[in-house]
Enzyme design. Structure first.
Site, PDB file in Angstrom:
ATOM      1  N   VAL A  18       1.324  -0.791   0.052  1.00  0.00           N
ATOM      2  CA  VAL A  18       0.026   0.505   0.178  1.00  0.00           C
ATOM      3  C   VAL A  18       1.236   1.700  -0.016  1.00  0.00           C
ATOM      4  CG1 VAL A  18      -1.904  -1.115   1.079  1.00  0.00           C
ATOM      5  CG2 VAL A  18      -0.138   0.007   2.599  1.00  0.00           C
ATOM      6  N   SER A  19       0.356   2.426  -0.602  1.00  0.00           N
ATOM      7  CA  SER A  19       0.918   3.456  -0.321  1.00  0.00           C
ATOM      8  C   SER A  19       1.219   4.439   0.787  1.00  0.00           C
ATOM      9  CB  SER A  19       1.113   4.425  -1.800  1.00  0.00           C
ATOM     10  OG  SER A  19       0.831   3.991  -2.748  1.00  0.00           O
ATOM     11  N   LYS A  20       2.246   4.824   0.903  1.00  0.00           N
ATOM     12  CA  LYS A  20       2.398   5.451   2.239  1.00  0.00           C
ATOM     13  C   LYS A  20       0.910   6.845   2.181  1.00  0.00           C
ATOM     14  CE  LYS A  20       7.702   5.848   3.388  1.00  0.00           C
ATOM     15  NZ  LYS A  20       8.622   6.135   3.213  1.00  0.00           N
ATOM     16  N   ASP A  22      -1.708   5.898   2.682  1.00  0.00           N
ATOM     17  CA  ASP A  22      -3.317   5.601   2.893  1.00  0.00           C
ATOM     18  C   ASP A  22      -3.709   4.891   3.420  1.00  0.00           C
ATOM     19  OD1 ASP A  22      -2.797   5.475  -0.321  1.00  0.00           O
ATOM     20  OD2 ASP A  22      -2.578   3.499  -1.189  1.00  0.00           O
TER      21      ASP A  22
END
Length: 206
Positions: A18-20, A22
């Site tokens: 997951v992206s930072k 998110d």
């Protein structure tokens, strides 16, 4: 390299990201990967546009022939097509396969390998088109007398008029700069080139 077809001895390795920033977590991905039979899952919080993700690098470094990398969705591996193809190449060089559960891509099958080859071909075609457009643009710029992508401010005749006026003392550099709407440093370059016997047209940019 042996074919990495799925069999009872295949070692399924999951990768979840997951992206930072998110709000989501890896929970959904983890459940899907566990359900697919992954014996180990590398989890990461990082941008999909970065190639130098530590857990991704660790996973690739530990791949062995016959392993299969599994992701929930293709963009979990990378959001960049260029990086995605590079990662896929690294996986292939290790003798491993790749599966994306959502897109049903599986390079351990002939159809899956053909699909990834098609994606790579389209990416190479796009890069070739970009190179051709860039070359054509540079050629057009040269034909129009532009240097470094900028259109010439003055023509050769105007450059000679500036140089001759300043050298003869009829006008000052500042006066010619105001008259032709260019900077004084440009006038200085034109005059210096003229005195050295160099073609002054190449200096005629703002």
């Amino acid at each position: 390299m042996k074919d990495a077809s799925l069999n009872s001895s295949s070692y399924l390795i999951g990768y979840a990201r997951v992206s930072k920033g998110d709000e989501q977590s890896n929970a959904t991905q983890r459940r899907a990967l566990d359900g697919a039979g992954c014996r180990r899952v590398f989890e990461e919080t990082a941008s999909g546009g970065r190639w130098d993700r530590p857990n991704l690098q660790e996973m690739i470094g530990q791949l062995r022939e016959g392993d299969v990398v599994v992701v929930w969705k293709l963009d979990r591996l990378s959001r960049s097509l260029k990086d995605l193809l590079h990662i896929m190449e690294r996986i292939q060089l290790a003798g491993a396969g790749f599966r994306s559960l959502t897109e049903a891509i599986d390079t351990t099958t002939a159809a899956g390998r053909m699909m990834m080859q098609m994606v790579g071909s389209f990416a190479e075609f796009e890069r070739a088109m970009i190179r051709e457009r860039t070359s054509a643009g540079l050629a057009q710029a040269r034909a129009e007398g532009r240097i470094g992508g900028r259109r010439r401010k003055l023509g050769d005749k105007q450059c000679r008029e500036i140089a001759e006026s300043v050298v003869s003392g009829r006008k000052s550099g500042a006066e010619m700069a105001r008259l032709y709407g260019v900077s004084e440093p440009t006038v200085s370059r034109i005059v210096a080139a003229y005195r050295q016997g160099v073609e002054v047209g190449a200096t005629c940019t703002r």
